[in-house]
Design a protein around this motif. Structure first.
Motif, short mmCIF file in Angstrom:
data_model
loop_
_atom_site.label_atom_id
_atom_site.label_comp_id
_atom_site.label_asym_id
_atom_site.label_seq_id
_atom_site.Cartn_x
_atom_site.Cartn_y
_atom_site.Cartn_z
N SER A 28 0.83 -1.20 0.00
CA SER A 28 0.00 0.00 0.00
C SER A 28 0.87 1.25 0.00
CB SER A 28 -0.92 0.01 1.23
OG SER A 28 -1.47 1.28 1.46
N MET A 29 0.53 2.19 -0.87
CA MET A 29 1.24 3.48 -0.88
C MET A 29 0.98 4.23 0.42
SD MET A 29 2.67 3.98 -4.02
CE MET A 29 2.50 3.32 -5.70
N LEU A 30 -0.26 4.18 0.89
CA LEU A 30 -0.62 4.90 2.11
C LEU A 30 0.09 4.32 3.33
CD1 LEU A 30 -2.30 7.02 3.57
CD2 LEU A 30 -4.18 5.36 3.68
N ALA A 31 0.08 2.99 3.44
CA ALA A 31 0.74 2.35 4.58
C ALA A 31 2.23 2.62 4.57
CB ALA A 31 0.47 0.85 4.57
N THR A 39 4.60 11.92 2.97
CA THR A 39 3.26 12.09 2.42
C THR A 39 3.03 11.04 1.34
OG1 THR A 39 3.97 13.64 0.69
CG2 THR A 39 3.37 14.57 2.85
N GLN A 40 1.78 10.66 1.13
CA GLN A 40 1.48 9.68 0.10
C GLN A 40 1.86 10.19 -1.30
OE1 GLN A 40 -2.46 8.06 0.22
NE2 GLN A 40 -2.22 6.88 -1.65
N PRO A 41 1.62 11.47 -1.62
CA PRO A 41 2.05 11.96 -2.94
C PRO A 41 3.56 11.83 -3.17
CG PRO A 41 0.44 13.46 -2.00
CD PRO A 41 0.78 12.46 -0.92
N ALA A 42 4.34 12.03 -2.10
CA ALA A 42 5.80 11.91 -2.24
C ALA A 42 6.20 10.47 -2.54
CB ALA A 42 6.49 12.40 -0.97
N VAL A 43 5.52 9.51 -1.88
CA VAL A 43 5.80 8.10 -2.14
C VAL A 43 5.39 7.74 -3.57
CG1 VAL A 43 5.17 5.73 -1.52
CG2 VAL A 43 5.62 7.41 0.27
N SER A 44 4.23 8.18 -3.98
CA SER A 44 3.75 7.90 -5.34
C SER A 44 4.69 8.50 -6.39
CB SER A 44 2.33 8.47 -5.53
OG SER A 44 1.43 7.86 -4.63
N LYS A 45 5.18 9.70 -6.13
CA LYS A 45 6.11 10.35 -7.07
C LYS A 45 7.39 9.53 -7.21
CE LYS A 45 8.82 14.56 -7.80
NZ LYS A 45 9.23 15.87 -7.23
N CYS A 46 7.90 9.01 -6.09
CA CYS A 46 9.11 8.19 -6.12
C CYS A 46 8.91 6.94 -6.97
CB CYS A 46 9.52 7.81 -4.71
SG CYS A 46 10.87 6.63 -4.62
N ILE A 47 7.75 6.28 -6.81
CA ILE A 47 7.48 5.07 -7.59
C ILE A 47 7.36 5.42 -9.08
CG2 ILE A 47 5.86 3.18 -7.95
CD1 ILE A 47 7.52 3.02 -5.36
N ASN A 55 11.27 2.35 -17.52
CA ASN A 55 10.25 2.23 -18.57
C ASN A 55 9.45 0.94 -18.40
OD1 ASN A 55 8.88 3.20 -20.82
ND2 ASN A 55 10.13 2.03 -22.27
N GLU A 56 9.17 0.63 -17.14
CA GLU A 56 8.41 -0.58 -16.79
C GLU A 56 7.44 -0.24 -15.66
OE1 GLU A 56 8.42 -3.52 -18.12
OE2 GLU A 56 10.25 -3.57 -19.33
N THR A 57 6.30 -0.91 -15.65
CA THR A 57 5.36 -0.78 -14.54
C THR A 57 5.82 -1.67 -13.39
OG1 THR A 57 3.54 -0.37 -16.07
CG2 THR A 57 2.95 -1.03 -13.83
N LEU A 58 5.88 -1.10 -12.19
CA LEU A 58 6.36 -1.84 -11.02
C LEU A 58 5.22 -2.43 -10.20
CD1 LEU A 58 9.16 0.58 -9.79
CD2 LEU A 58 9.40 -1.45 -11.23
N PHE A 59 4.07 -1.77 -10.19
CA PHE A 59 2.93 -2.22 -9.40
C PHE A 59 1.66 -2.16 -10.22
CE2 PHE A 59 5.86 -0.45 -6.21
CZ PHE A 59 5.92 -1.49 -5.29
N THR A 60 0.75 -3.07 -9.93
CA THR A 60 -0.61 -2.95 -10.43
C THR A 60 -1.47 -2.43 -9.28
OG1 THR A 60 -1.08 -5.26 -9.84
CG2 THR A 60 -0.37 -4.81 -12.10
N ARG A 61 -2.31 -1.46 -9.58
CA ARG A 61 -3.13 -0.82 -8.55
C ARG A 61 -4.50 -1.47 -8.48
NH1 ARG A 61 1.63 1.50 -10.54
NH2 ARG A 61 2.15 3.41 -9.37
N GLY A 62 -5.00 -1.64 -7.26
CA GLY A 62 -6.34 -2.19 -7.07
C GLY A 62 -6.99 -1.57 -5.86
N LYS A 63 -8.21 -1.99 -5.57
CA LYS A 63 -8.96 -1.43 -4.45
C LYS A 63 -8.30 -1.76 -3.11
CE LYS A 63 -13.49 -1.47 -6.73
NZ LYS A 63 -14.89 -1.98 -6.68
N ARG A 64 -7.59 -2.89 -3.05
CA ARG A 64 -6.98 -3.31 -1.79
C ARG A 64 -5.52 -2.94 -1.69
NH1 ARG A 64 -9.54 -9.36 -0.60
NH2 ARG A 64 -11.75 -8.71 -0.64
N GLY A 65 -5.04 -2.12 -2.60
CA GLY A 65 -3.64 -1.72 -2.53
C GLY A 65 -2.92 -1.98 -3.84
N VAL A 66 -1.65 -2.33 -3.75
CA VAL A 66 -0.84 -2.54 -4.94
C VAL A 66 -0.18 -3.91 -4.88
CG1 VAL A 66 -0.40 -0.08 -5.30
CG2 VAL A 66 1.17 -1.43 -3.88
#
Length: 315
Positions: A28-31, A39-47, A55-66
């Motif tokens: 989870s980005m939030l956890a 902050t969550q935006p800072a974590v998301s920006k890093c990812i 040039n690759e996707t590292l996580f798939t996002r879903g309702k229960r997290g990543v």
């Protein structure tokens, strides 16, 4: 996009990898942001920066997290190794400057966690009280791969019969024995000598078929001149086994060092069968290509010192 080592050194930051590992660990980005005090935006920006760099996707996002993608799994394996290497460097630097500081991460089997490891930790606290010891319990199948990835400094417990992986160094400390135990209130608990024939029709608790201890159980019954009992519960959970013993007249097979702790606590009795059945060698395992840190070396010295005390004295 091709990635050279020079390019990775220039563009990747260790903080990015630490943040990535925390997101992978928590799912989870939030956890992750809460644990990292970001902050969550800072974590998301890093990812996003990491994803753009590779040039690759590292996580798939879903309702229960990543969840990690296949490339994310690949990156995590390398990130764990890099971060573990940094921890080893920090431990060595701390030990160099303070002499008695640092951290040791231990993976252990229940075989060693009953007496050997606690005594070694107490001995370590006498000679180096500032060393932090982190302990996780598991099976060889789970602990050895994590040792290889740098998640542990050492694994302590029952050693494999054969060292088929040259990446590991197995150091035996003593030979463990297997014994039969019952509740202190069992009708046979106080008998000076138990007739094997009395036990054939009783209910037993033995290791599961997939357990490395199952072969030792077969050897125990062979040495006792018994057939495998018909009334069985198969379990490797010591807490479950203890509960069954205390609430019934069942008999369980246990490593002697583990059983002895429960005997001293007044909970169990070891049946005197006149049978000495080997369980296996107890010791510790290290990576062949990774010298132990100064803190780990002190714990290993403590293990060596207390091993003679923990060796079973016979049944």
């Amino acid at each position: 996009m091709e990635h050279s080592s020079g390019s990775l050194v220039r563009r990747l930051r260790l903080q990015q990898l630490a943040i990535f590992e925390k997101v992978a660990e928590t799912g989870s980005m939030l956890a992750a942001s809460r644990e990292l005090h970001m902050t969550q935006p800072a974590v998301s920006k890093c990812i996003r920066e990491l994803e753009q760099h590779f040039n690759e996707t590292l996580f798939t996002r879903g309702k229960r997290g990543v969840q990690l993608t296949e490339f994310g799994e690949l990156l995590r394996r390398h990130a764990q190794s890099l971060l573990a290497g940094l921890r080893f460097l920090a431990d060595d630097a701390n030990s160099w400057s303070a002499g008695i500081s640092g951290q040791v991460v231990v993976g252990t089997l229940l075989t060693a966690s009953a007496k050997l490891l606690p005594r070694a930790v107490l001995r370590l606290r006498e000679i180096a009280p500032n060393i932090i010891v982190k302990i996780r319990v598991g099976s060889n199948d789970a602990l050895f791969p994590e040792l290889a990835r740098g998640q542990f400094d050492v694994v302590i417990g029952f050693l494999p019969e054969e060292n088929i992986n040259p990446s590991f160094i197995h150091v035996p400390l003593y030979d463990e024995m297997l014994c039969a135990v019952v509740s202190r209130h069992h009708p046979l608990a106080l008998d000076a000598q138990v007739d094997i024939r009395q036990l054939q029709d009783m209910a037993w608790i033995i290791p599961t078929v997939e357990s490395v201890a199952r072969r030792s159980a077969h050897s125990f019954f062979e040495a006792a001149g018994m057939a495998m009992p018909g009334k069985l519960v198969e379990s490797v959970s010591f807490l479950t086994n203890l509960g069954l013993l205390l609430e019934s007249t069942m008999i369980a097979l246990m490593p002697y060092a583990v059983a002895e702790q429960f005997v001293r606590a007044g909970l169990l009795s070891i049946l005197r069968l006149g049978v000495a059945s080997p369980f296996g060698k107890v010791g510790y395992t290290l990576m062949a290509d990774r010298p132990p840190t100064a803190a780990t070396a002190r714990l290993l010295a403590a293990l060596e010192q207390v091993a003679g005390i923990d060796a079973p004295g016979g049944l």
